[in-house]
Design an enzyme around this catalytic site. Structure first.
Site, PDB file in Angstrom:
ATOM      1  N   GLY A  31       0.793  -1.216   0.000  1.00  0.00           N
ATOM      2  CA  GLY A  31       0.000   0.000   0.000  1.00  0.00           C
ATOM      3  C   GLY A  31       0.824   1.264   0.000  1.00  0.00           C
ATOM      4  O   GLY A  31       2.008   1.268  -0.288  1.00  0.00           O
ATOM      5  N   GLY A  36       5.439   3.544  -9.081  1.00  0.00           N
ATOM      6  CA  GLY A  36       5.987   2.210  -9.297  1.00  0.00           C
ATOM      7  C   GLY A  36       4.925   1.134  -9.181  1.00  0.00           C
ATOM      8  O   GLY A  36       4.828   0.228 -10.026  1.00  0.00           O
ATOM      9  N   HIS A  37       4.103   1.207  -8.141  1.00  0.00           N
ATOM     10  CA  HIS A  37       2.999   0.259  -7.997  1.00  0.00           C
ATOM     11  C   HIS A  37       2.017   0.368  -9.163  1.00  0.00           C
ATOM     12  O   HIS A  37       1.517  -0.639  -9.676  1.00  0.00           O
ATOM     13  CB  HIS A  37       2.221   0.528  -6.701  1.00  0.00           C
ATOM     14  CG  HIS A  37       3.022   0.411  -5.447  1.00  0.00           C
ATOM     15  ND1 HIS A  37       3.267   1.490  -4.624  1.00  0.00           N
ATOM     16  CD2 HIS A  37       3.629  -0.660  -4.875  1.00  0.00           C
ATOM     17  CE1 HIS A  37       3.971   1.086  -3.590  1.00  0.00           C
ATOM     18  NE2 HIS A  37       4.215  -0.211  -3.712  1.00  0.00           N
ATOM     19  N   GLY A 147       8.334  -5.152  -8.913  1.00  0.00           N
ATOM     20  CA  GLY A 147       9.274  -4.164  -9.415  1.00  0.00           C
ATOM     21  C   GLY A 147      10.705  -4.545  -9.095  1.00  0.00           C
ATOM     22  O   GLY A 147      10.998  -5.156  -8.062  1.00  0.00           O
ATOM     23  N   SER A 185       9.691   5.022  -3.669  1.00  0.00           N
ATOM     24  CA  SER A 185       9.514   4.152  -2.517  1.00  0.00           C
ATOM     25  C   SER A 185       8.478   4.778  -1.604  1.00  0.00           C
ATOM     26  O   SER A 185       8.437   6.006  -1.446  1.00  0.00           O
ATOM     27  CB  SER A 185      10.839   3.989  -1.747  1.00  0.00           C
ATOM     28  OG  SER A 185      10.629   3.355  -0.498  1.00  0.00           O
ATOM     29  N   SER A 186       7.643   3.946  -0.989  1.00  0.00           N
ATOM     30  CA  SER A 186       6.690   4.479  -0.013  1.00  0.00           C
ATOM     31  C   SER A 186       7.417   5.151   1.143  1.00  0.00           C
ATOM     32  O   SER A 186       6.895   6.086   1.765  1.00  0.00           O
ATOM     33  CB  SER A 186       5.789   3.350   0.498  1.00  0.00           C
ATOM     34  OG  SER A 186       5.035   2.796  -0.557  1.00  0.00           O
ATOM     35  N   ARG A 187       8.617   4.678   1.456  1.00  0.00           N
ATOM     36  CA  ARG A 187       9.373   5.250   2.571  1.00  0.00           C
ATOM     37  C   ARG A 187       9.969   6.629   2.250  1.00  0.00           C
ATOM     38  O   ARG A 187      10.452   7.306   3.160  1.00  0.00           O
ATOM     39  CB  ARG A 187      10.484   4.285   3.005  1.00  0.00           C
ATOM     40  CG  ARG A 187       9.950   3.044   3.721  1.00  0.00           C
ATOM     41  CD  ARG A 187      11.087   2.179   4.252  1.00  0.00           C
ATOM     42  NE  ARG A 187      10.600   1.131   5.136  1.00  0.00           N
ATOM     43  CZ  ARG A 187      10.343  -0.127   4.756  1.00  0.00           C
ATOM     44  NH1 ARG A 187      10.532  -0.472   3.493  1.00  0.00           N
ATOM     45  NH2 ARG A 187       9.905  -1.015   5.631  1.00  0.00           N
TER      46      ARG A 187
END
Length: 283
Positions: A31, A36-37, A147, A185-187
């Site tokens: 999530g 990218g997702h 990915g 990146s989610s981060r």
């Protein structure tokens, strides 16, 4: 688009699609979606009749002191983005749905998980292999999408599918980057504006290593040192690892040859980021 939270519900959804002879693509995520997702979802949309995205922050792949509790979550936002990318259903279970009381079965891929992120995050890939195995068993997709920013993860999952005879094609797509090269990146959400600038050192380090190899350098230690210096030239950066490894076996190299994986993990401030690049050596 449907949002389903139980294993029974997603299995019913899949069975209905199968009765109509439809192919199914699975996009596993944790999530807080980014481009990218969404690129994975769009590729799945091209290749399948039905696209299912899982959104599950998997507790078994987080170690003690890692960011499980604060990992970014926003299901409402994710639903809108996923729908725009052509996703037909989101599978968003809770932790107890996937790991009910008394859960005691885990999947371990040996060898490939003992280097790189596996060395610094013990148990991480056991958690990844376990949850992906469960998702493959629950959804039974024709194709699953990952990915290459998480290059080691993709290699591990390909081996997992082969060794356990999952009838699923593993499709990978290249790392999606910001215009300045930072891997999505989610981060990245954790980064302050200054840290966001300093984080570009990771991509620059990979380019430094690749340029050395393309200019004829074959000593892996020299390439690793140059990459490390690039990272450490920025404020508030710490290196987890900088690696020059075989792209297939993930084994560290002394002499550079064949398909080479340049991989690194580093903290920028308090945020751990990873990135990688493949370089082909033909001589």
């Amino acid at each position: 688009m449907e949002v389903l939270t139980t294993i029974a519900a997603i299995r019913n959804f899949v069975m209905a699609a199968r009765r109509q002879g439809k192919s199914i693509g699975l996009v596993p995520t944790m999530g807080y979606l980014h481009e990218g997702h969404l690129a994975l979802a769009r590729k799945a949309r091209e290749q399948n009749d039905v696209v299912i995205m899982s959104i599950f922050v998997n507790p078994t792949q987080f170690g003690p002191g890692e960011d499980l509790e604060c990992y970014p979550r926003d299901l409402e936002r994710d639903q809108k983005l996923a729908a725009g990318a052509g996703v037909d259903a989101i599978f968003a279970p809770g932790a107890e749905e996937m790991y009910p009381p008394g859960y005691a079965t885990y999947v371990q891929v040996e060898g490939l998980t003992e280097v790189l992120c596996g060395a610094s995050r013990p148990g991480h890939f056991r958690g990844v292999a376990t949850v992906v195995s469960k998702l493959f068993n629950i959804v039974q997709p024709d194709r699953a999408y990952f990915g290459l920013k998480d290059y080691q993860q993709a290699v591990v999952i390909k081996r997992l599918a082969r060794d356990l005879n999952f009838p699923v094609d593993i499709i990978t797509i290249p790392t999606v980057r910001e215009a300045d090269g930072l891997a999505l990146s989610s981060r990245n959400k954790y980064l302050s504006p200054d840290e966001r600038r300093w984080a570009l050192a990771l991509y620059r380090a990979l380019n430094t290593g690749a340029a050395l190899i393309r200019s004829g350098e074959r000593r892996a230690a020299v390439v690793r040192d140059a990459m490390a210096q690039e990272i450490l030239s920025r404020p508030r950066t710490r290196i987890d690892y900088v690696a020059v490894n075989d792209a297939e076996t993930l084994e560290p190299l002394d002499e550079i040859r064949g398909r080479v994986l340049l991989a690194l993990a580093a903290w920028v401030g308090e945020t751990r980021l990873i990135d990688n690049m493949i370089v082909e050596v033909k001589d």
